[in-house]
Design a protein around this motif. Structure first.
Motif, PDB file in Angstrom:
ATOM      1  N   GLY A   1       5.242   9.724   0.352  1.00 30.83           N
ATOM      2  CA  GLY A   1       5.979   9.497   1.740  1.00 30.83           C
ATOM      3  C   GLY A   1       7.452   8.431   1.542  1.00 30.83           C
ATOM      4  O   GLY A   1       8.046   8.655   2.557  1.00 30.83           O
ATOM      5  N   ARG A   2       7.122   7.532   0.489  1.00 27.32           N
ATOM      6  CA  ARG A   2       7.621   5.961   0.774  1.00 27.32           C
ATOM      7  C   ARG A   2       9.289   6.708  -0.025  1.00 27.32           C
ATOM      8  O   ARG A   2      10.287   6.332   0.502  1.00 27.32           O
ATOM      9  CB  ARG A   2       7.426   5.760  -0.060  1.00 27.32           C
ATOM     10  N   TYR A   3       9.221   7.718  -1.242  1.00 27.66           N
ATOM     11  CA  TYR A   3      10.068   8.069  -1.605  1.00 27.66           C
ATOM     12  C   TYR A   3      10.502   9.614  -1.495  1.00 27.66           C
ATOM     13  O   TYR A   3      12.161  10.075  -1.822  1.00 27.66           O
ATOM     14  CB  TYR A   3       9.826   8.528  -3.143  1.00 27.66           C
TER      15      TYR A   3
ATOM     16  N   LYS B   1       1.027  -1.372  -0.116  1.00 23.72           N
ATOM     17  CA  LYS B   1       0.441   0.211   0.127  1.00 23.72           C
ATOM     18  C   LYS B   1       0.860   1.434  -0.013  1.00 23.72           C
ATOM     19  O   LYS B   1       0.828   2.518  -0.369  1.00 23.72           O
ATOM     20  CB  LYS B   1      -0.864  -0.273   1.129  1.00 23.72           C
ATOM     21  N   ALA B   2       1.963   0.860   0.596  1.00 24.01           N
ATOM     22  CA  ALA B   2       3.056   2.333   0.390  1.00 24.01           C
ATOM     23  C   ALA B   2       3.683   2.587  -0.901  1.00 24.01           C
ATOM     24  O   ALA B   2       4.355   3.998  -1.256  1.00 24.01           O
ATOM     25  CB  ALA B   2       4.255   2.038   1.672  1.00 24.01           C
TER      26      ALA B   2
ATOM     27  N   ASP C   1      15.634  13.134  -9.190  1.00 25.97           N
ATOM     28  CA  ASP C   1      15.412  11.398  -8.784  1.00 25.97           C
ATOM     29  C   ASP C   1      14.329  11.130  -8.206  1.00 25.97           C
ATOM     30  O   ASP C   1      13.652  10.107  -8.628  1.00 25.97           O
ATOM     31  CB  ASP C   1      16.774  10.871  -7.909  1.00 25.97           C
ATOM     32  N   ARG C   2      13.879  11.887  -7.256  1.00 26.99           N
ATOM     33  CA  ARG C   2      13.017  11.297  -6.034  1.00 26.99           C
ATOM     34  C   ARG C   2      11.814  11.024  -7.497  1.00 26.99           C
ATOM     35  O   ARG C   2      10.784  10.310  -7.231  1.00 26.99           O
ATOM     36  CB  ARG C   2      12.063  12.443  -5.445  1.00 26.99           C
ATOM     37  N   LEU C   3      11.114  12.684  -8.308  1.00 26.14           N
ATOM     38  CA  LEU C   3      10.407  12.566  -9.316  1.00 26.14           C
ATOM     39  C   LEU C   3      10.543  11.394  -9.778  1.00 26.14           C
ATOM     40  O   LEU C   3       9.693  10.801 -10.404  1.00 26.14           O
ATOM     41  CB  LEU C   3      10.464  13.910  -9.946  1.00 26.14           C
TER      42      LEU C   3
END
Length: 203
Positions: free
Chosen positions: A85-87, A79-80, A95-97
Motif C-alpha cells: 500500500g505504501r507504493y 514497518k510500512a 514504475d510501481r513494480l
C-alpha cells in the motif's frame, strides 16, 4: 544495500523536500542507514547516530539535523516499508513494480513482456532474496572431480555449470576447509552459469 537501493531511495526522497540539492555522499549515508533500519537487526538509535554524526562532520550541523529528522521519520514508519500500500501512490504500474522490487524499470518491462505476469512477478520477488551460497571447484587442483562429487553428496549440494555446487541449506563446513586449501572458491551460481553459457567456464 545495492540490491535494495532503488526502493530505499524512493522511501527516503518522499521524506525530503529537495533531495536533488543534497550532496550525493549524504544521500548515500542516508541510504545505508535506512538499509540498516529496514533490513538488519541493529538498534535504530545506533543506525541513526552514526549516520547523523557522519553527515554533521562532513556537511555541518544544519544537514546533520536534516539527516536526524529524516532517519527518525523513516524508523518510526519502517514497518510500512514492506507494505504494498505504501507504493500505491506511484501511478505507472511498471514504475510501481520497479520501486517495490528495487529493480530498474526497463528490467520490469522486459520481464513482463518476455515471461508474462505470473513468472515476471516471481522473478521480481526472487531478485530481492539473498543469493544461495555456491562454490566453484578449482579444476586444476588434484582430485578436482572427486572434490566436486563430495560437495554434491556429503555436502548436499546442487550441481552448477561444470565445476560448481550450490547449497540451498547453507554452505557446509567442508566448503570452508576446502577454500582454505585452495580447492574451491566461493562464487555465485549465477555467475558460474553465465561463464558456462559463454563457453569460458573451464578457466
Amino acid at each position: 544495500y545495492l540490491r535494495n537501493a532503488i526502493r530505499l531511495d524512493w522511501n527516503l526522497r518522499r521524506l525530503l523536500k529537495k533531495p536533488e540539492k543534497l550532496p550525493p555522499e549524504m544521500l548515500l549515508v542516508l541510504g545505508l542507514a535506512a538499509y540498516e533500519l529496514a533490513h538488519l537487526r541493529i538498534p535504530a538509535h545506533a543506525s541513526v547516530n552514526w549516520a547523523v554524526t557522519r553527515v554533521r562532520n562532513r556537511f555541518g550541523k544544519g544537514l546533520g539535523g536534516v539527516a536526524n529528522g529524516v532517519l527518525r521519520a523513516f524508523a518510526r514508519d519502517s514497518k510500512a516499508y514492506d507494505d504494498a500500500g505504501r507504493y500505491a501512490a506511484i501511478e505507472d504500474r511498471v514504475d510501481r513494480l520497479a520501486v517495490m522490487h528495487a529493480l530498474p524499470a526497463w528490467i520490469v518491462r522486459l520481464w513482463l513482456d518476455a515471461y508474462g505476469e505470473e513468472t515476471a512477478l516471481a522473478y521480481m520477488r526472487a531478485s530481492r532474496s539473498p543469493a544461495v551460497p555456491a562454490v566453484r571447484v578449482n579444476a586444476s587442483c588434484d582430485g578436482a572431480a572427486g572434490v566436486r562429487e563430495t560437495l554434491l553428496t556429503e555436502g548436499k549440494g546442487l550441481p552448477v555449470a561444470d565445476w560448481g555446487a550450490a547449497f540451498p541449506g547453507g554452505a557446509p563446513y567442508m566448503a570452508r576447509l576446502l577454500e582454505k586449501k585452495g580447492a574451491v572458491s566461493f562464487q555465485s551460481a549465477g555467475v558460474q552459469e553465465i561463464l558456462h553459457a559463454l563457453g569460458i567456464s573451464s578457466w
